[in-house]
Design an enzyme around this catalytic site. Structure first.
Site, PDB file in Angstrom:
ATOM      1  N   ARG A   1       0.842  -1.205  -0.108  1.00 51.82           N
ATOM      2  CA  ARG A   1      -0.074  -0.014   0.000  1.00 51.82           C
ATOM      3  C   ARG A   1       0.834   1.168   0.203  1.00 51.82           C
ATOM      4  NH1 ARG A   1      -3.194  -3.014  -1.731  1.00 51.82           N
ATOM      5  NH2 ARG A   1      -5.156  -3.768  -0.881  1.00 51.82           N
TER       6      ARG A   1
ATOM      7  N   ARG B   1      -5.273  26.206  -7.510  1.00 56.58           N
ATOM      8  CA  ARG B   1      -4.909  24.903  -6.926  1.00 56.58           C
ATOM      9  C   ARG B   1      -4.203  24.020  -8.126  1.00 56.58           C
ATOM     10  NH1 ARG B   1      -3.329  25.614  -1.874  1.00 56.58           N
ATOM     11  NH2 ARG B   1      -5.343  26.093  -0.374  1.00 56.58           N
TER      12      ARG B   1
ATOM     13  N   ALA C   1      -7.782  27.612   5.739  1.00 60.12           N
ATOM     14  CA  ALA C   1      -6.965  26.342   6.332  1.00 60.12           C
ATOM     15  C   ALA C   1      -5.561  26.546   6.004  1.00 60.12           C
ATOM     16  CB  ALA C   1      -7.685  25.464   5.383  1.00 60.12           C
TER      17      ALA C   1
ATOM     18  N   LEU D   1      -1.687  23.915   7.168  1.00 61.20           N
ATOM     19  CA  LEU D   1      -0.921  22.914   8.039  1.00 61.20           C
ATOM     20  C   LEU D   1      -0.827  22.954   9.152  1.00 61.20           C
ATOM     21  CD1 LEU D   1       1.344  22.113   5.220  1.00 61.20           C
ATOM     22  CD2 LEU D   1      -0.597  20.945   5.290  1.00 61.20           C
TER      23      LEU D   1
ATOM     24  N   GLU E   1      -4.432  30.962  11.016  1.00 60.54           N
ATOM     25  CA  GLU E   1      -5.074  30.821   9.565  1.00 60.54           C
ATOM     26  C   GLU E   1      -5.835  31.889   9.195  1.00 60.54           C
ATOM     27  OE1 GLU E   1      -3.201  29.466   7.199  1.00 60.54           O
ATOM     28  OE2 GLU E   1      -1.859  28.284   8.545  1.00 60.54           O
TER      29      GLU E   1
ATOM     30  N   GLU F   1      -5.072  34.872   6.492  1.00 70.85           N
ATOM     31  CA  GLU F   1      -5.530  34.583   5.297  1.00 70.85           C
ATOM     32  C   GLU F   1      -6.654  35.675   5.102  1.00 70.85           C
ATOM     33  OE1 GLU F   1      -6.582  30.454   4.227  1.00 70.85           O
ATOM     34  OE2 GLU F   1      -4.527  30.053   3.811  1.00 70.85           O
TER      35      GLU F   1
ATOM     36  N   PRO G   1      -8.734   8.926   3.014  1.00 72.92           N
ATOM     37  CA  PRO G   1      -8.212   7.773   3.781  1.00 72.92           C
ATOM     38  C   PRO G   1      -7.540   6.663   2.882  1.00 72.92           C
ATOM     39  CG  PRO G   1     -10.488   7.902   4.093  1.00 72.92           C
ATOM     40  CD  PRO G   1     -10.228   9.045   3.202  1.00 72.92           C
ATOM     41  N   GLY G   2      -8.073   6.606   1.689  1.00 68.01           N
ATOM     42  CA  GLY G   2      -7.685   5.218   0.918  1.00 68.01           C
ATOM     43  C   GLY G   2      -5.889   5.644   0.519  1.00 68.01           C
TER      44      GLY G   2
ATOM     45  N   GLU H   1      -4.141  12.268   5.952  1.00 70.01           N
ATOM     46  CA  GLU H   1      -4.302  13.600   6.622  1.00 70.01           C
ATOM     47  C   GLU H   1      -5.663  13.680   7.161  1.00 70.01           C
ATOM     48  OE1 GLU H   1      -4.979  18.445   4.738  1.00 70.01           O
ATOM     49  OE2 GLU H   1      -5.098  16.566   3.403  1.00 70.01           O
TER      50      GLU H   1
ATOM     51  N   GLU I   1      -0.924  32.503  -3.019  1.00 69.71           N
ATOM     52  CA  GLU I   1      -1.672  33.373  -2.113  1.00 69.71           C
ATOM     53  C   GLU I   1      -1.853  34.826  -2.527  1.00 69.71           C
ATOM     54  OE1 GLU I   1      -0.520  32.828   1.910  1.00 69.71           O
ATOM     55  OE2 GLU I   1      -1.744  30.913   1.996  1.00 69.71           O
TER      56      GLU I   1
END
Length: 218
Positions: free
Chosen positions: A51, A78, A90, A92, A107, A111, A129-130, A134, A158
């Site tokens: 995996r 993006r 948002a 990290l 944030e 922002e 999740p696959g 995160e 930004e």
């Protein structure tokens, strides 16, 4: 108590921790913030499969709702999806063990140059999740005002960012029409509507609620 339609005990539909045996692990790629890991995992039938997944530090996002029932949103390019997406603030979790509330407040300031007096945990999600570990904590922020001091300097994507306040109902319409696609915006907007229609915002978890996916310092 059991749900008559499904035969499932009330409260039994809950995600639970579990870890299958890993016989080997390599990290073929390390980036500035994330990496790619390859695990050999033992399946229930005894077979071993490989995996590949992205290792991610985790993120926070803020559904900031003002007194006029508008949400603070931003529009940002993006590159992986080749689109400009409307999003909620948002970022990290750059520092291991960082309190997610402090990161969310940062944030929102950086922002949107906004601060909030009332903070709640809106929801916690795994984005993909696959293929990635995160975890994101989405906060609801209310009682908004303009932050003091100078605006935060922006660069790269930004530097081209647009800011707006959009009615919550308009965002719901855009989500259901397939016009808005950012994960945190979609989850945050629909969760906010569900929370208000249910027990209300004051029944949400406190801002410092435990987060097993990303334990933090108080």
């Amino acid at each position: 108590m059991t749900d008559e339609a499904t035969g499932t005990a009330a409260g039994a539909v809950v995600d639970t921790p579990e870890e299958w045996q890993v016989t080997a692990t390599v990290t073929p790629f390390r980036g500035a913030k994330t990496s790619v890991r390859t695990d050999d995992v033992v399946m229930p039938d005894g077979s071993v499969v490989r995996r590949d997944y992205q290792v991610h530090p985790g993120s926070v996002a803020v559904l900031a709702l003002d007194a006029e029932d508008r949400v603070v949103v931003l529009r940002q390019y993006r590159h992986p999806v080749r689109q400009k997406l409307w999003e909620i603030p948002a970022g990290l979790l750059d520092v291991p063990g960082e309190n997610p509330l402090h990161a969310a407040q940062r944030e929102l300031y950086e922002e949107a140059h906004v601060k909030a007096e009332d903070w709640r945990v809106l929801t916690d999600v795994y984005t993909t999740p696959g293929g990635c570990d995160e975890a994101v904590r989405i906060f609801l922020a209310r009682d908004l005002s303009t932050a003091e001091g100078q605006r935060y300097d922006v660069s790269e994507e930004e530097a081209d960012m647009e800011l707006a306040r959009v009615p919550l109902t308009e965002l719901v319409r855009g989500v259901l029409a397939g016009e808005l696609h950012n994960n945190c915006l979609v989850v945050g907007v629909l969760s906010a509507v569900a929370a208000r229609a249910g027990e209300g915002f004051d029944a949400l978890r406190p801002a410092g609620a435990p987060w097993p996916a990303r334990p933090f310092d108080v």
